[in-house]
Structure formats: structure tokens, C-alpha cells
Design an enzyme around this catalytic site. Sequence first.
Site, mmCIF file in Angstrom:
data_model
loop_
_atom_site.group_PDB
_atom_site.id
_atom_site.type_symbol
_atom_site.label_atom_id
_atom_site.label_comp_id
_atom_site.label_asym_id
_atom_site.label_seq_id
_atom_site.Cartn_x
_atom_site.Cartn_y
_atom_site.Cartn_z
ATOM 1 N N SER A 1 0.680 -1.211 -0.455
ATOM 2 C CA SER A 1 -0.006 -0.243 0.138
ATOM 3 C C SER A 1 1.040 0.887 0.433
ATOM 4 O O SER A 1 1.533 1.085 0.756
ATOM 5 C CB SER A 1 -0.640 0.014 1.448
ATOM 6 O OG SER A 1 -1.700 1.061 1.166
ATOM 7 N N HIS B 1 -1.766 -1.616 -3.750
ATOM 8 C CA HIS B 1 -2.707 -0.606 -3.303
ATOM 9 C C HIS B 1 -2.496 0.280 -3.118
ATOM 10 O O HIS B 1 -2.332 1.072 -2.686
ATOM 11 C CB HIS B 1 -2.876 -1.241 -2.177
ATOM 12 C CG HIS B 1 -3.957 -1.711 -1.784
ATOM 13 N ND1 HIS B 1 -5.148 -1.680 -2.447
ATOM 14 C CD2 HIS B 1 -4.101 -0.736 -0.278
ATOM 15 C CE1 HIS B 1 -6.242 -2.059 -0.870
ATOM 16 N NE2 HIS B 1 -5.781 -0.869 -0.269
ATOM 17 N N ASP C 1 -5.109 3.486 -1.498
ATOM 18 C CA ASP C 1 -5.537 3.976 -0.734
ATOM 19 C C ASP C 1 -7.059 5.485 -1.236
ATOM 20 O O ASP C 1 -5.917 6.383 -0.647
ATOM 21 C CB ASP C 1 -5.787 3.702 0.236
ATOM 22 C CG ASP C 1 -5.104 2.591 0.933
ATOM 23 O OD1 ASP C 1 -5.991 1.574 1.437
ATOM 24 O OD2 ASP C 1 -3.662 1.935 2.010
ATOM 25 N N MET D 1 -9.179 7.985 0.400
ATOM 26 C CA MET D 1 -9.991 9.099 1.532
ATOM 27 C C MET D 1 -9.844 10.342 1.726
ATOM 28 O O MET D 1 -9.957 10.530 1.093
ATOM 29 C CB MET D 1 -9.167 9.133 3.311
ATOM 30 C CG MET D 1 -8.135 7.149 2.846
ATOM 31 S SD MET D 1 -7.978 7.245 4.388
ATOM 32 C CE MET D 1 -6.973 5.611 4.335
ATOM 33 N N HIS E 1 -7.934 1.032 -4.255
ATOM 34 C CA HIS E 1 -9.518 0.943 -2.636
ATOM 35 C C HIS E 1 -10.116 2.128 -1.801
ATOM 36 O O HIS E 1 -9.314 3.488 -1.742
ATOM 37 C CB HIS E 1 -8.926 0.655 -1.733
ATOM 38 C CG HIS E 1 -9.408 0.350 -0.167
ATOM 39 N ND1 HIS E 1 -9.052 0.176 1.455
ATOM 40 C CD2 HIS E 1 -10.851 0.473 -0.284
ATOM 41 C CE1 HIS E 1 -9.389 -0.126 2.436
ATOM 42 N NE2 HIS E 1 -10.183 -0.567 1.216
ATOM 43 N N MET F 1 -12.734 4.368 0.076
ATOM 44 C CA MET F 1 -12.877 4.876 0.945
ATOM 45 C C MET F 1 -12.911 6.451 1.071
ATOM 46 O O MET F 1 -12.977 6.838 1.554
ATOM 47 C CB MET F 1 -11.773 4.845 2.546
ATOM 48 C CG MET F 1 -11.940 2.544 2.131
ATOM 49 S SD MET F 1 -10.014 3.213 3.594
ATOM 50 C CE MET F 1 -8.683 3.325 1.834
ATOM 51 N N MET G 1 -12.042 -5.482 5.492
ATOM 52 C CA MET G 1 -10.908 -5.357 6.813
ATOM 53 C C MET G 1 -10.823 -5.937 7.565
ATOM 54 O O MET G 1 -11.774 -6.267 8.281
ATOM 55 C CB MET G 1 -11.885 -3.201 6.707
ATOM 56 C CG MET G 1 -11.564 -2.819 5.864
ATOM 57 S SD MET G 1 -10.472 -1.980 4.990
ATOM 58 C CE MET G 1 -9.124 -1.645 6.153
ATOM 59 N N ASP H 1 -6.651 -6.224 4.296
ATOM 60 C CA ASP H 1 -6.393 -4.981 4.324
ATOM 61 C C ASP H 1 -5.926 -4.475 6.276
ATOM 62 O O ASP H 1 -6.689 -4.423 6.860
ATOM 63 C CB ASP H 1 -7.013 -4.353 3.203
ATOM 64 C CG ASP H 1 -6.726 -3.050 3.044
ATOM 65 O OD1 ASP H 1 -5.402 -2.713 3.711
ATOM 66 O OD2 ASP H 1 -7.490 -1.879 2.508
HETATM 67 C C1 DX5 Z 1 -6.372 1.708 6.275
HETATM 68 C C2 DX5 Z 1 -6.113 0.919 4.601
HETATM 69 C C3 DX5 Z 1 -5.005 0.120 4.536
HETATM 70 C C4 DX5 Z 1 -3.722 0.576 5.261
HETATM 71 C C5 DX5 Z 1 -3.027 -0.491 5.357
HETATM 72 O O1 DX5 Z 1 -7.774 2.444 6.049
HETATM 73 O O2 DX5 Z 1 -7.265 0.741 3.422
HETATM 74 O O3 DX5 Z 1 -4.412 -0.556 2.945
HETATM 75 O O4 DX5 Z 1 -2.605 0.887 4.393
HETATM 76 O O5 DX5 Z 1 -2.271 -0.011 6.393
HETATM 77 P P1 DX5 Z 1 -0.988 -0.846 7.369
HETATM 78 O O6 DX5 Z 1 -0.678 -2.417 6.692
HETATM 79 O O7 DX5 Z 1 0.599 -0.468 7.871
HETATM 80 O O8 DX5 Z 1 -2.039 -1.732 8.316
HETATM 81 ZN ZN ZN Z 2 -6.654 -0.163 1.869
#
Ligand code: DX5
Ligand code: ZN
Length: 222
Positions: free
Chosen positions: A11, A36, A38, A40, A72, A74, A143, A178
Site C-alpha cells: 500500500s 494498492h 488508498d 480517502m 481502494h 474509502m 477489512m 487489509d
Molecule cells: C487503511 C488502508 C490500508 C492501509 C494499511 O484504511 O485501507 O490499506 O494502508 O496499512 P497497514 O498495512 O499499515 O495496516
Molecule cells: Zn486499503
Amino acid sequence: MREPLKGVAPSILAADFGRLAEQVATVLAGGAKVIHVDVMDGHFVPPITMGPLAVEAIAEQVHAAGAAVDVHLMIERPERQIEAFAQGGADSITVHAEATPHVQYALQSVRDAGCLASLALNPGTPVEAASELAGDLDMVLCMTVNPGWGGQRFLEHSIAKLERLRTLLGPDPAIEVDGGIDTETARRCAAAGATVFVAGTAVFGARDPAQKVKEIGAALTG
Ligand code: DX5
Ligand code: ZN
């Protein structure tokens, strides 16, 4: 038809953005076949991170290595943003079951845009949220922390949930985990039915991120 995602998915949330291309190159050299991303929005989860421009910035490099860009979302009402991420170069797009009343429509839109369609379930969302959608999805993202931040501790009840999810979905769809994934939790998630393993802190926080990708990958088969 696109190939299903598989294996370790570093990620970039945990990467050093000042040298993003170099960091991505390192984990691709370590054998990662999935990167990956992320996304947000400051509403569905408190932080704001990246958008389609970040996908566009890495897509060519990732594809040249034969790997996939795994987005991903969010964000609230993800169905409104799918086209932009697909055009940016996403290969798979994940929408959260909790983020829209129009989940089937969102998944359908992802497939119509030519990407693999994935449904994410928060820790508090039962696996049954996926049961009406089995024909509409290529992957379920389970998750294993609450979404919003990297570096959180893996939630133990995820293991039993993964086993229920695999039973519900049957052998075909990919299951992605994840949050809090490292060598040890990845191994246990694999035994419970997971096939794609997002790792942020474990990979980019390691002294040698390429080596860490290899190490987590080896734990899945060993
Ligand atoms: C959290 C994200 C993850 C995050 C995971 O909301 O969806 O993808 O990057 O990070 P680690 O591997 O540090 O838990
Ligand atoms: Zn993620």
C-alpha cells in the site's frame, strides 16, 4: 477478462511520496504483482489522501512490470468517481458496502468501466452483506482494521470472519485482507481463505521493502 489479483499488495499510503516512483520500483522488483492505492475523502473516513492523479502517476510504471493497480475507495458515493479512477489506469476498484445505498450499481459500473469489481466490508459489517452480490463481484476486501489509517493492529476476529466469507463465496472470488498485515498475520489469513494481502507499514516501514515483499509472499505458501 482480467486476471484475478493475487499475493502481496504493498500500500503506497505508507510510502515516501517524495520518491514515490522509486518506492514503487523497489516493491515491484521484490515481486509484487499488485500495488494498492488508498483513496480517502475526509467524510467516509476522516483523512484525505489521494485521487485519480495518484493512480495516473504510477499506472504506467506498474503496468510495465506486469502488475495491477488496485484502488481502494474509502469515499462516500463511490459510484460517482469510478470513471475517473478507471481512466487514470486502475485495474481493480473496491467500493465499501457502507458507503452507498447503491452497491450493486457501483460494482456494475466498475465492471462496465473494464475493471475488476471488489466489495469492501468494514470489521462490523457481516459477511452476508456480500451474499446477494456474488455474481457482481470479482473480489471481496475484508477489512482487518477499521479503515482510515495505516499502522493499526490486526483485529483477531478477522480470522473467523474470513473462514465464513470463504464458505459464503465459494472457491472462486479473490479475498483481500487489509490492515495490520505482516508476515505472521498474512500466513494466518491465507490459511483462512485470503488470497490478496495488503501491507503498508510492514513493507514500506521495513529496512528493505523488496525483501519484505518476498518474505510475506513466502509465508503464504510455506
Ligand atoms: C487503511 C488502508 C490500508 C492501509 C494499511 O484504511 O485501507 O490499506 O494502508 O496499512 P497497514 O498495512 O499499515 O495496516
Ligand atoms: Zn486499503
